[in-house]
Design an enzyme around this catalytic site. Sequence first.
Site, PDB file in Angstrom:
ATOM      1  N   GLU A  14       0.851  -1.192   0.000  1.00 26.99           N
ATOM      2  CA  GLU A  14       0.000   0.000   0.000  1.00 26.99           C
ATOM      3  C   GLU A  14       0.887   1.243   0.000  1.00 26.99           C
ATOM      4  OE1 GLU A  14      -3.164  -0.242   2.926  1.00 26.99           O
ATOM      5  OE2 GLU A  14      -3.509  -2.334   2.411  1.00 26.99           O
ATOM      6  N   HIS A  56      -9.297   9.522   3.267  1.00 30.15           N
ATOM      7  CA  HIS A  56      -8.862   8.435   2.376  1.00 30.15           C
ATOM      8  C   HIS A  56      -9.040   8.909   0.937  1.00 30.15           C
ATOM      9  CE1 HIS A  56      -8.451   4.574   0.421  1.00 30.15           C
ATOM     10  NE2 HIS A  56      -8.045   4.056   1.576  1.00 30.15           N
ATOM     11  N   ARG A 109      -1.088   9.334   2.009  1.00 29.95           N
ATOM     12  CA  ARG A 109      -2.508   9.590   1.768  1.00 29.95           C
ATOM     13  C   ARG A 109      -2.882  11.062   1.733  1.00 29.95           C
ATOM     14  NH1 ARG A 109      -5.609   5.102   5.413  1.00 29.95           N
ATOM     15  NH2 ARG A 109      -5.045   3.452   3.981  1.00 29.95           N
ATOM     16  N   HIS A 131     -11.703   9.541   7.024  1.00 32.46           N
ATOM     17  CA  HIS A 131     -11.443   8.110   7.213  1.00 32.46           C
ATOM     18  C   HIS A 131     -10.953   7.781   8.616  1.00 32.46           C
ATOM     19  CE1 HIS A 131     -10.434   4.074   5.935  1.00 32.46           C
ATOM     20  NE2 HIS A 131      -9.143   4.243   6.180  1.00 32.46           N
ATOM     21  N   ARG A 164      -1.580   8.936   9.198  1.00 32.72           N
ATOM     22  CA  ARG A 164      -1.356   7.511   9.462  1.00 32.72           C
ATOM     23  C   ARG A 164      -0.932   6.750   8.208  1.00 32.72           C
ATOM     24  NH1 ARG A 164      -4.448   3.114   8.750  1.00 32.72           N
ATOM     25  NH2 ARG A 164      -6.422   4.227   8.546  1.00 32.72           N
TER      26      ARG A 164
HETATM   27  C1  SIN Z   1      -7.522   0.679   2.798  1.00 37.04           C
HETATM   28  O1  SIN Z   1      -7.720  -0.508   2.554  1.00 37.04           O
HETATM   29  O2  SIN Z   1      -7.153   1.489   1.934  1.00 37.04           O
HETATM   30  C2  SIN Z   1      -7.729   1.181   4.176  1.00 37.04           C
HETATM   31  C3  SIN Z   1      -6.664   0.673   5.029  1.00 37.04           C
HETATM   32  C4  SIN Z   1      -6.345   1.662   6.105  1.00 37.04           C
HETATM   33  O3  SIN Z   1      -7.064   2.617   6.324  1.00 37.04           O
HETATM   34  O4  SIN Z   1      -5.292   1.502   6.705  1.00 37.04           O
END
Ligand code: SIN
Length: 494
Positions: A110, A225, A269, A329, A364
């Site tokens: 990610e 998010h 993010r 988020h 985060r």
């Molecule tokens: C996501 O799957 O993008 C959310 C995961 C997160 O907020 O850490």
Amino acid sequence: MNVVVVGSGIAGLTAALHAAEAGHRVTLATKGALGDGCTGYAQGGVAGVYGPHDSAEQHAADTITAGAGLSDVDAVEVLVRGAADRIAELITRGVAFDRDVDGRLLLGHEAAHSHARIVHAGGDATGTAISRVLVASVRGGSRIGVVEHAMLIDLIVAGDTVRGIRLLVDGVIDVLDADAVILATGGAGCLYAHTTNPEGTTGDGIAAAIRAGAAVSDLEFVQFHPTVLSMGSPFLISEAVRGEGATLVDDAGRRFVFDTHPDGELAPRDVVSRAIARRAAEQGAPVRLDATMLGAGRLSRRFPTIDRVTRERGLDWSTRPVPITPAAHYLMGGVQTDLDGRTTLRGLYAVGEVARTGVHGANRLASNSLLEGAVFGARAASALGDPWREWQAAAPPRQVAAPVAAHASFERAALQHLMWDRVGLLRDTHGLETTLGTVRAWAAAATTPTTVCEHEDANLLLLAEATASAALSRVDPVGAHYREPAPAPLLEAV
Ligand code: SIN
């Protein structure tokens, strides 16, 4: 010891199980049914399994970089060092993380992670899988008393010590006495008009802690998010989709995030969300997530939930980019704690999103939230047996003008739109000041709440005031808190 845990996401369930297993008498109170709440919505996974070229040190470095350098390094160290035990515990309790044909854990990637290190279950249904297993453990012979559909109203404080909680159950106030209370009530996504959080995420624990005099901090750091489906009700499209190679494109089909950050779609993010918001405003239309290069088979296998929901909404994301928008988020700030979840109020602990452990700094890192809930939930439970230890909080408690919760004469939607417009992704001094003025006027017209909805509104109002004033106090933009520089003072005409 009599222990009351409030909230039943990963943090509350873990804390309750560990406390019961340590021999404490545990009651778990939760606003919905057991396991309702944000954990079940988590898609991406749990960060913290390190391949041959990765390490806990790298994970810590990524966490601190994503947090714009404001993370507490000791808390980050505790987080990453705790990952192996907590992920092993989840597996032992029965969480079936996805594996390859040889039985090795599959690791997702990610944004802002230097390596693939995220375990997931059911492809994109990690939160559901974890929640189901932990709820079954609580229900199945753990001897934890469970009180469902019970809203936290307030903490009971005698002298300098928390002695229990007041709950609203079926319209009646109930009292649970406790030697220790562990708050695990999550964040406050419902402060905003657009959020990935479920209804009921109204900051009840943070508001109760503020009213009781516990120190809170970093409330200005609200994470948005980047990729939430903008057709129909907000639906998260996991960052793991971009981790697999999906891109963000504007109306001209151009990958515009590289204009802002060299990591493009895999930048932190806050950077990606702001780039999306700006591009959408410039072109007057949503930007799109393009996952077509992954192909129909891979998308449905790796992301079965997202695949189903997008198709239910009439979109075929394997052939066409889908419209997305950022949405509120996660709250990085919250009730200040030490490394074992102790707050500044004797007898009160906070774990998971309700807490400000310092791990996340100003933003985060993806998939650190389930990890934080598990690691700090377990640590708080094991600290219950230790004598209370005083510690130095980063900021003093807030002075709340009216410490009794109150229901104001305002529509929740009006508050949510105000927060979205003025205390959201892009902030400026004028917007923050006018928001504070409006929110304070609503609070001045307040009456005493009685219903769950009125208590939630009162909590949102308190949190709105605290968030806007924290945002106003932090002048320089950092991480998720972006503030336009104040205009230069006008020169006086001669
Ligand atoms: C996501 O799957 O993008 C959310 C995961 C997160 O907020 O850490």
